[in-house]
Design an enzyme around this catalytic site. Structure first.
Site, PDB file in Angstrom:
ATOM      1  N   CYS A   1      -3.609   3.060  -4.211  1.00  0.00           N
ATOM      2  CA  CYS A   1      -4.652   3.810  -3.519  1.00  0.00           C
ATOM      3  C   CYS A   1      -4.684   5.218  -4.105  1.00  0.00           C
ATOM      4  O   CYS A   1      -3.732   5.987  -3.930  1.00  0.00           O
ATOM      5  CB  CYS A   1      -4.355   3.826  -2.027  1.00  0.00           C
ATOM      6  SG  CYS A   1      -5.499   4.856  -1.105  1.00  0.00           S
TER       7      CYS A   1
ATOM      8  N   HIS B   1       0.858  -1.197   0.000  1.00  0.00           N
ATOM      9  CA  HIS B   1       0.000   0.000   0.000  1.00  0.00           C
ATOM     10  C   HIS B   1       0.894   1.247   0.000  1.00  0.00           C
ATOM     11  O   HIS B   1       1.891   1.285   0.713  1.00  0.00           O
ATOM     12  CB  HIS B   1      -0.872  -0.016   1.262  1.00  0.00           C
ATOM     13  CG  HIS B   1      -1.934   1.028   1.294  1.00  0.00           C
ATOM     14  ND1 HIS B   1      -1.682   2.343   1.587  1.00  0.00           N
ATOM     15  CD2 HIS B   1      -3.260   0.949   1.057  1.00  0.00           C
ATOM     16  CE1 HIS B   1      -2.813   3.030   1.535  1.00  0.00           C
ATOM     17  NE2 HIS B   1      -3.794   2.206   1.217  1.00  0.00           N
TER      18      HIS B   1
ATOM     19  N   TYR C   1     -15.001   4.818   7.188  1.00  0.00           N
ATOM     20  CA  TYR C   1     -15.507   3.490   6.813  1.00  0.00           C
ATOM     21  C   TYR C   1     -16.983   3.278   7.133  1.00  0.00           C
ATOM     22  O   TYR C   1     -17.393   2.199   7.547  1.00  0.00           O
ATOM     23  CB  TYR C   1     -14.643   2.404   7.467  1.00  0.00           C
ATOM     24  CG  TYR C   1     -13.294   2.302   6.800  1.00  0.00           C
ATOM     25  CD1 TYR C   1     -13.144   1.599   5.603  1.00  0.00           C
ATOM     26  CD2 TYR C   1     -12.180   2.941   7.327  1.00  0.00           C
ATOM     27  CE1 TYR C   1     -11.917   1.528   4.969  1.00  0.00           C
ATOM     28  CE2 TYR C   1     -10.941   2.875   6.696  1.00  0.00           C
ATOM     29  CZ  TYR C   1     -10.825   2.166   5.522  1.00  0.00           C
ATOM     30  OH  TYR C   1      -9.614   2.087   4.885  1.00  0.00           O
TER      31      TYR C   1
ATOM     32  N   ASP D   1     -12.866   3.457  -1.338  1.00  0.00           N
ATOM     33  CA  ASP D   1     -12.098   3.726  -0.119  1.00  0.00           C
ATOM     34  C   ASP D   1     -12.862   4.737   0.714  1.00  0.00           C
ATOM     35  O   ASP D   1     -14.034   4.995   0.454  1.00  0.00           O
ATOM     36  CB  ASP D   1     -10.694   4.188  -0.502  1.00  0.00           C
ATOM     37  CG  ASP D   1      -9.693   3.944   0.613  1.00  0.00           C
ATOM     38  OD1 ASP D   1     -10.075   3.401   1.641  1.00  0.00           O
ATOM     39  OD2 ASP D   1      -8.517   4.306   0.434  1.00  0.00           O
ATOM     40  N   HIS D   2     -12.183   5.295   1.689  1.00  0.00           N
ATOM     41  CA  HIS D   2     -12.825   6.197   2.647  1.00  0.00           C
ATOM     42  C   HIS D   2     -13.992   6.968   2.048  1.00  0.00           C
ATOM     43  O   HIS D   2     -13.859   7.600   1.009  1.00  0.00           O
ATOM     44  CB  HIS D   2     -11.814   7.249   3.138  1.00  0.00           C
ATOM     45  CG  HIS D   2     -10.610   6.646   3.745  1.00  0.00           C
ATOM     46  ND1 HIS D   2      -9.494   7.367   4.040  1.00  0.00           N
ATOM     47  CD2 HIS D   2     -10.347   5.379   4.119  1.00  0.00           C
ATOM     48  CE1 HIS D   2      -8.587   6.573   4.568  1.00  0.00           C
ATOM     49  NE2 HIS D   2      -9.071   5.357   4.618  1.00  0.00           N
TER      50      HIS D   2
ATOM     51  N   HIS E   1      -7.638   0.811  -4.545  1.00  0.00           N
ATOM     52  CA  HIS E   1      -8.530   1.562  -3.651  1.00  0.00           C
ATOM     53  C   HIS E   1      -8.928   2.827  -4.388  1.00  0.00           C
ATOM     54  O   HIS E   1      -8.065   3.642  -4.701  1.00  0.00           O
ATOM     55  CB  HIS E   1      -7.802   1.989  -2.381  1.00  0.00           C
ATOM     56  CG  HIS E   1      -7.411   0.866  -1.481  1.00  0.00           C
ATOM     57  ND1 HIS E   1      -6.688   1.053  -0.327  1.00  0.00           N
ATOM     58  CD2 HIS E   1      -7.680  -0.462  -1.549  1.00  0.00           C
ATOM     59  CE1 HIS E   1      -6.514  -0.114   0.278  1.00  0.00           C
ATOM     60  NE2 HIS E   1      -7.093  -1.052  -0.448  1.00  0.00           N
TER      61      HIS E   1
HETATM   62  C1  DNO Z   1      -6.527   3.325   4.968  1.00  0.00           C
HETATM   63  C2  DNO Z   1      -6.009   2.051   4.499  1.00  0.00           C
HETATM   64  C3  DNO Z   1      -4.658   1.710   5.079  1.00  0.00           C
HETATM   65  C4  DNO Z   1      -4.253   0.328   4.643  1.00  0.00           C
HETATM   66  C5  DNO Z   1      -2.920  -0.085   5.139  1.00  0.00           C
HETATM   67  C6  DNO Z   1      -2.486  -1.335   4.431  1.00  0.00           C
HETATM   68  O1  DNO Z   1      -7.697   3.454   5.024  1.00  0.00           O
HETATM   69  O2  DNO Z   1      -6.038   1.986   3.144  1.00  0.00           O
HETATM   70  O3  DNO Z   1      -4.737   1.778   6.458  1.00  0.00           O
HETATM   71  O4  DNO Z   1      -5.174  -0.590   5.107  1.00  0.00           O
HETATM   72  O5  DNO Z   1      -1.972   0.889   4.966  1.00  0.00           O
HETATM   73  O6  DNO Z   1      -1.439  -1.911   5.113  1.00  0.00           O
END
Ligand code: DNO
Length: 353
Positions: A245, A207, A331, A317-318, A272
């Protein structure tokens, strides 16, 4: 693309699998054993128990996010071999359970970092935000303490409050680890785990750092296209890939997300998708997934996936906190579900042309 949704487990998530099931076309749950600290072995019972719960709703467990890497591995300490051994044992059981992709990160001390977990937005919603002024003005001890003392109700990601006691010591240990040393430690880790991953059919997916720049003087290396390219070249294997991401890398205006995704697509096992809005002063905050709402061209990104018939895993994602939802920051159910519908909307529109 295969759509997935991150879920923190029955004990840690206000969102239920039943609710996730009602979002159109979600195939897999992105899961983890969230009670585990970095370096601890995941047992067969725990893994298969989680598998049973998730599969009972008809979801697959193909993607784990994350198996966290012990600090000693990132620091390159002699004890790292022991932790790498444990990591490999966990990888093997995950493969046996049917897991295909393991997401992890190599960020020293902290995982993603924000100055605000609920910045109010003009429409009445709130979102995660990063204000460099607030962070520069405070020490990371203060920030971590305010999270750890429970006033925010959640711990930092990948952060066990007990680690606060050792924070000074850990930060000191990093005084001898600059970016090149961190690269070396990452290479050592990958050379040990990637051949195993390849032999058991696991794809490792690192990531990016969030935000993609150094914080509190700690080195951060998964920050830009050049470095992601360097990562895949460290150990050449289909098992040495990326979690891309869009919001992490995209917080820096110098990262052109559609271009990075197009150039690295063959290495991206897990994507993501989210949008952020940044300002000139380094401040950024999270917004809806819609292209027009932020600085990242999500429309173009989905077009690239469609054009290349992308077969990897994707998750929204978020999201913002909307409609008075109370959930883990970033989340909640609602805005991430809207995000999925936006992504599918774009995909279907390209598909019908
Ligand atoms: C944030 C996530 C990160 C991810 C870690 C993977 O929302 O995308 O916390 O889970 O960095 O190791």
């Amino acid at each position: 693309m295969q759509m997935t949704f991150r879920w923190f487990g029955e004990k840690n998530d206000s969102v239920s699998l039943k609710q996730i099931k009602q979002i159109p076309q979600v195939e897999g749950i992105v899961w983890s054993l969230h009670n585990k600290v970095a370096g601890e072995k995941w047992t067969k019972d725990e893994i298969f128990n989680e598998k049973k719960i998730i599969e009972s709703y008809g979801f697959n467990i193909d993607v784990v996010e994350s198996v966290n890497v012990h600090e000693d591995i990132k620091l390159g300490l002699p004890s790292r071999d022991k932790y790498i051994e444990t990591y490999i044992e966990t990888m093997r059981i995950l493969a046996e359970a049917g897991v295909k992709v393991i997401c992890y990160n190599f960020m020293p001390v902290f995982d993603w970092f924000r100055s605000d977990l609920a910045m109010p937005l003009p429409d009445g919603s709130n979102a995660l935000a990063y204000n460099p002024k607030l962070i520069d003005d405070k020490s990371c001890h203060d920030i971590v303490k305010s999270v750890a003392d429970g006033s925010l109700g959640y711990t930092l990601p990948g952060w066990e409050p007990e680690r606060l006691e050792k924070l000074t010591q850990t930060l000191e240990a990093y005084q001898n680890v600059d970016e090149e040393a961190l690269w070396k430690n990452l290479e050592y880790f990958l050379k040990a785990i990637i051949p195993v991953a390849e032999s058991i059919g696991i794809k490792m997916a690192i990531h990016p750092d969030d935000p993609p720049w150094s914080i509190f003087g700690l080195p951060r290396i998964m920050t830009c296209e050049k470095n992601l390219q360097r990562l895949v070249n460290l150990v050449k294997s289909p098992s040495n890939g990326l979690t891309l991401c869009t919001g992490s890398l995209g917080a820096s205006p110098t990262n052109d997300m559609p271009k990075i995704i197009e150039n690295l697509l063959e290495h991206i096992h897990f994507l993501h998708i989210r949008n952020v809005k940044y300002e000139d002063n380094g401040l950024f905050y999270e917004v809806s997934h819609r292209t027009e709402d932020g600085c990242i061209n999500i429309t173009e990104i989905v077009k690239i996936l469609y054009k290349n018939n992308y077969k990897g895993y994707v998750r929204p994602d978020h999201g913002r906190m909307i409609w008075d939802e109370h959930a883990r920051p970033g989340y909640g159910l609602y805005d991430r579900a809207l995000g999925i519908m936006y992504i599918w909307g774009l995909w279907d529109a390209y598909n019908n042309k």
